[in-house]
Scaffold this active site. Structure first.
Site, PDB file in Angstrom:
ATOM      1  N   SER A 188       9.881  10.428  -3.760  1.00  0.00           N
ATOM      2  CA  SER A 188       9.821  10.992  -2.573  1.00  0.00           C
ATOM      3  C   SER A 188       8.591   9.734  -1.594  1.00  0.00           C
ATOM      4  O   SER A 188       8.079   8.776  -1.904  1.00  0.00           O
ATOM      5  CB  SER A 188       8.596  11.952  -2.935  1.00  0.00           C
ATOM      6  OG  SER A 188       7.388  12.389  -3.404  1.00  0.00           O
ATOM      7  N   ILE A 191       7.407   7.100   1.126  1.00  0.00           N
ATOM      8  CA  ILE A 191       7.548   5.796   1.239  1.00  0.00           C
ATOM      9  C   ILE A 191       8.234   5.026   0.302  1.00  0.00           C
ATOM     10  O   ILE A 191       8.956   4.681   0.175  1.00  0.00           O
ATOM     11  CB  ILE A 191       6.415   5.002   1.560  1.00  0.00           C
ATOM     12  CG1 ILE A 191       6.197   5.518   2.927  1.00  0.00           C
ATOM     13  CG2 ILE A 191       6.445   3.416   1.576  1.00  0.00           C
ATOM     14  CD1 ILE A 191       4.490   5.569   3.272  1.00  0.00           C
ATOM     15  N   SER A 206      -3.390   1.090   1.960  1.00  0.00           N
ATOM     16  CA  SER A 206      -3.882   2.135   3.339  1.00  0.00           C
ATOM     17  C   SER A 206      -4.804   1.134   4.610  1.00  0.00           C
ATOM     18  O   SER A 206      -5.306   0.050   3.503  1.00  0.00           O
ATOM     19  CB  SER A 206      -4.812   3.219   2.543  1.00  0.00           C
ATOM     20  OG  SER A 206      -5.365   3.896   3.973  1.00  0.00           O
ATOM     21  N   TYR A 235      -9.995   6.698  -2.635  1.00  0.00           N
ATOM     22  CA  TYR A 235      -9.352   6.101  -3.048  1.00  0.00           C
ATOM     23  C   TYR A 235      -8.970   5.392  -1.691  1.00  0.00           C
ATOM     24  O   TYR A 235      -8.602   4.095  -2.202  1.00  0.00           O
ATOM     25  CB  TYR A 235      -8.544   7.415  -1.880  1.00  0.00           C
ATOM     26  CG  TYR A 235      -7.373   7.309  -1.324  1.00  0.00           C
ATOM     27  CD1 TYR A 235      -5.805   7.304  -1.977  1.00  0.00           C
ATOM     28  CD2 TYR A 235      -6.835   6.668  -0.363  1.00  0.00           C
ATOM     29  CE1 TYR A 235      -4.828   6.750  -1.976  1.00  0.00           C
ATOM     30  CE2 TYR A 235      -5.484   6.035  -0.310  1.00  0.00           C
ATOM     31  CZ  TYR A 235      -4.206   6.148  -0.725  1.00  0.00           C
ATOM     32  OH  TYR A 235      -3.020   5.964  -0.338  1.00  0.00           O
ATOM     33  N   LYS A 289      -8.142   1.467  -2.576  1.00  0.00           N
ATOM     34  CA  LYS A 289      -7.010   0.179  -1.600  1.00  0.00           C
ATOM     35  C   LYS A 289      -7.691  -1.331  -1.713  1.00  0.00           C
ATOM     36  O   LYS A 289      -6.906  -1.948  -0.933  1.00  0.00           O
ATOM     37  CB  LYS A 289      -6.793   1.026  -0.337  1.00  0.00           C
ATOM     38  CG  LYS A 289      -6.017   3.146  -0.950  1.00  0.00           C
ATOM     39  CD  LYS A 289      -4.698   1.421  -1.674  1.00  0.00           C
ATOM     40  CE  LYS A 289      -4.020   3.270  -2.906  1.00  0.00           C
ATOM     41  NZ  LYS A 289      -2.704   2.783  -2.925  1.00  0.00           N
ATOM     42  N   THR A 293       4.678  11.942   4.789  1.00  0.00           N
ATOM     43  CA  THR A 293       4.833  12.574   3.391  1.00  0.00           C
ATOM     44  C   THR A 293       4.047  13.433   2.606  1.00  0.00           C
ATOM     45  O   THR A 293       3.123  14.334   3.758  1.00  0.00           O
ATOM     46  CB  THR A 293       3.904  11.042   2.176  1.00  0.00           C
ATOM     47  OG1 THR A 293       3.350  11.085   2.067  1.00  0.00           O
ATOM     48  CG2 THR A 293       4.756   9.696   3.666  1.00  0.00           C
TER      49      THR A 293
END
Length: 322
Positions: free
Chosen positions: A50, A52, A175, A201, A205, A234
């Protein structure tokens, strides 16, 4: 200084990371860069069912590449594979079911893959943002296990195969959120203090950016890059950041727009004319730190990250079945 970093990042995001930012940047793209035939080249995309990952896999398939989809959910992965084959007419699409949060599974998969396939390009796209502290069956914090350790093991396990390939590349989907984080090697699994999934998160990254820089120094025959896809619409954004999605949904990039720089880094000749180890946004290398944000790390912290991840990876390799 966290308030400053967050504010500057969000203002920058409103200007550059939305659909409008992509449309502005794309006026300067050379379409010929990605109008290439990659038949005979092999690409592996993690998290490809799913978002990207699927958009990237589909565009590579359109250009004739052999695409290996690495996905966690078999049912959704089979649907994605069928969609890619149907839309592109490319039959060279292969499916592998692997949970990127499970290091033993990654080691087992990589060992088998090396014996059966060649590989020119690895695209580390799989990721997660879990907003409460959850542990995997191995006792690993789930965001760290997927975003950082999973990326580390998949890449290091496949480096020997990539070293044998012509024009080998590794692209990691990071990100812009990493811009608000300074590398922290003292709490990789977020054991202490309040747990903020968004900041964990973002730290993961940042770790991916450091990994890319370190790999580029260590493996000169492979071109490494890391990128920010912008703020794209997304399934992952909708599920993990519902408030952000509701606020920004009319300005978010499409999945294909988010995947554009991944595709460019994976197939274009122009990408590898730039140095290995850079961070990209909209087909351009961009700084990895905001001005005055104090997010630079001493070299010893970056070396420590690599040492700790290698210790983790070897621990799980030693108990890997077969």
């Amino acid at each position: 200084m966290s308030w400053y970093r967050n504010t500057v990042w969000f203002v920058k995001g409103l200007r550059e990371y939305t659909r409008g930012g992509y449309e502005s940047a794309s006026k300067h793209f050379n379409p010929a860069d990605v109008e290439v035939d990659v038949a005979g080249r092999s690409f592996l995309v993690t998290g490809a069912n799913s978002g990207i990952g699927k958009a990237t896999a589909k565009e590579i398939a359109r250009r004739g590449g052999t695409v290996h989809l690495v996905c966690r959910n078999k049912e959704r992965a089979e649907v994605a594979k069928e969609e890619i084959v149907t839309e592109t007419g490319n039959q060279n699409i292969f499916l592998h079911i692997v949970d990127i949060s499970n290091p033993k599974e990654i080691w087992k998969f990589a060992e088998k893959f090396q014996n059966e396939h060649k590989l020119n390009v690895l695209i580390n796209n799989a990721g997660c943002m879990v907003n409460s502290r959850e542990l995997t069956e191995d006792g690993l914090e789930k965001n760290f296990a997927t975003n950082t350790l999973g990326t580390y093991i998949m890449t290091t396990a496949l480096v020997p195969l990539l070293e044998k390939a012509a024009d080998a590349r590794v692209i990691t989907v990071s990100s812009g959120g990493m811009l608000v984080q300074k590398l922290n090697v003292s709490g990789l699994q977020s054991e202490n203090g309040p747990f903020d999934g968004t900041m964990v998160y973002a730290q993961n990254k940042r770790q991916q950016v450091v990994l890319t820089e370190q790999w580029a120094k260590a493996h000169r025959n492979i071109h490494f890059s890391v990128m920010h896809p912008g703020w794209a619409d997304t399934p992952a954004v909708r599920s993990s950041m519902p408030d952000f999605y509701e606020r920004m949904k009319n300005s978010l990039r499409t999945e294909a727009q988010g995947a554009d720089t991944v595709l460019w880094l994976a197939v274009s000749a122009e990408a590898t004319r730039l140095p290995s180890g850079l961070f990209f946004q909209d087909r351009q290398p961009v700084p990895t730190h905001l001005p005055l944000a104090y997010t630079h790390s001493p070299p010893e912290d970056e070396e420590k990250l690599m040492e700790l991840l290698e210790e983790f990876s070897q621990k799980f390799k030693s108990v890997s079945p077969g």
